[in-house]
Design an enzyme around this catalytic site. Structure first.
Site, PDB file in Angstrom:
ATOM      1  N   GLU A 185     -61.469  32.630  62.862  1.00 13.54           N
ATOM      2  CA  GLU A 185     -61.420  33.358  61.595  1.00 13.54           C
ATOM      3  C   GLU A 185     -62.359  32.691  60.589  1.00 13.54           C
ATOM      4  O   GLU A 185     -62.266  31.495  60.343  1.00 13.54           O
ATOM      5  CB  GLU A 185     -59.990  33.387  61.049  1.00 13.54           C
ATOM      6  CG  GLU A 185     -58.977  34.016  61.987  1.00 13.54           C
ATOM      7  CD  GLU A 185     -59.156  35.524  62.168  1.00 13.54           C
ATOM      8  OE1 GLU A 185     -59.924  36.125  61.381  1.00 13.54           O
ATOM      9  OE2 GLU A 185     -58.542  36.076  63.092  1.00 13.54           O
ATOM     10  N   CYS A 229     -50.522  34.166  58.943  1.00 20.65           N
ATOM     11  CA  CYS A 229     -51.746  33.508  59.395  1.00 20.65           C
ATOM     12  C   CYS A 229     -52.779  33.491  58.271  1.00 20.65           C
ATOM     13  O   CYS A 229     -53.316  32.445  57.902  1.00 20.65           O
ATOM     14  CB  CYS A 229     -52.307  34.218  60.622  1.00 20.65           C
ATOM     15  SG  CYS A 229     -51.298  34.042  62.107  1.00 20.65           S
ATOM     16  N   HIS A 281     -57.115  32.086  66.230  1.00 21.96           N
ATOM     17  CA  HIS A 281     -56.111  32.934  66.870  1.00 21.96           C
ATOM     18  C   HIS A 281     -56.287  32.842  68.385  1.00 21.96           C
ATOM     19  O   HIS A 281     -57.411  32.928  68.892  1.00 21.96           O
ATOM     20  CB  HIS A 281     -56.264  34.395  66.441  1.00 21.96           C
ATOM     21  CG  HIS A 281     -55.441  34.767  65.259  1.00 21.96           C
ATOM     22  ND1 HIS A 281     -55.969  35.329  64.105  1.00 21.96           N
ATOM     23  CD2 HIS A 281     -54.104  34.662  65.041  1.00 21.96           C
ATOM     24  CE1 HIS A 281     -54.993  35.550  63.244  1.00 21.96           C
ATOM     25  NE2 HIS A 281     -53.860  35.153  63.787  1.00 21.96           N
TER      26      HIS A 281
END
Length: 209
Positions: A85, A149, A168
């Site tokens: 991310e 998250c 992730h």
């Protein structure tokens, strides 16, 4: 110890939905066994899937550990790759957490920037790991999902001035084993630290305008 790199690797505890086994926690435990090398101090901790717990735990962990880098790891049922991310988002948090709580403001930090980018170029990390012959596919995302998250990532990016990352992982066996995920996490984190070393002294703009 002064010369050791400090890395705080945190994993989200996610016992919801179809995830009977938390792939992120299992993978991080395997990573802890592997280690990151003799000169890197790895600290592992769990963070509950609770907004208030994130706000309570993250500031103290950043302050106590003084990490060079914080890497958060969570499981995503939609992922089929190890997904890096790039950024965290401040607003749009509508889902209740494991305590049936949701921030009234629907955001991480009132008045904070809409998005905070990691100082790490995830595209570069992705390319390097994918070309290493590791056998685990890595991809990059710019949307961590507007739940715990994303909430955790944004909070950590803010506290660490961008010196954070979120990874992730897919559920176990879909398609990777815990050992494969751990090796991928190790490769990813080492590349992140390498990039940070070579960018020391450079100024980073971590807040999107």
């Amino acid at each position: 110890l002064d010369e050791q790199k400090k890395l705080l690797s945190k994993t989200l505890k996610i016992p919801f939905g179809e995830h009977a086994v938390n792939a992120s926690w299992v993978a991080v435990q395997e990573l802890e066994k592997l280690g990151l090398g003799h000169d890197i101090n790895l600290h592992v901790a769990e963070v509950p899937v609770e907004y208030q717990a994130v706000q309570r735990l993250l500031p103290s962990l950043w302050k106590q550990q003084l990490p060079q880098l914080v890497v958060h790891v969570g499981v995503s049922g939609m992922a089929s790759t190890v997904t890096l991310e790039q950024c965290g988002h401040n607003q749009g948090y509508m889902r209740l957490d494991n305590c049936s709580f949701c921030p009234e403001s629907r955001c991480c930090l009132e008045g904070g920037p809409d998005c905070i980018q990691s100082v790490i170029d995830m595209d570069t990390v992705c390319k390097r790991v994918n070309s290493s012959g590791l056998g685990v596919s890595v991809s990059v995302s710019k949307d961590a999902g507007r739940y715990l998250c994303d909430y955790t990532y944004y909070t950590s990016l803010f506290l660490g001035e961008g010196r954070s990352a979120f990874v992730h992982v897919p559920p176990l066996g879909k398609p990777y084993s815990a050992e494969q995920l751990a090796r991928a996490l190790r490769a990813v984190i080492l590349e992140m630290l390498e990039l940070m070393e070579h960018s020391e002294g450079k100024k980073h703009c971590v807040h999107d305008q």
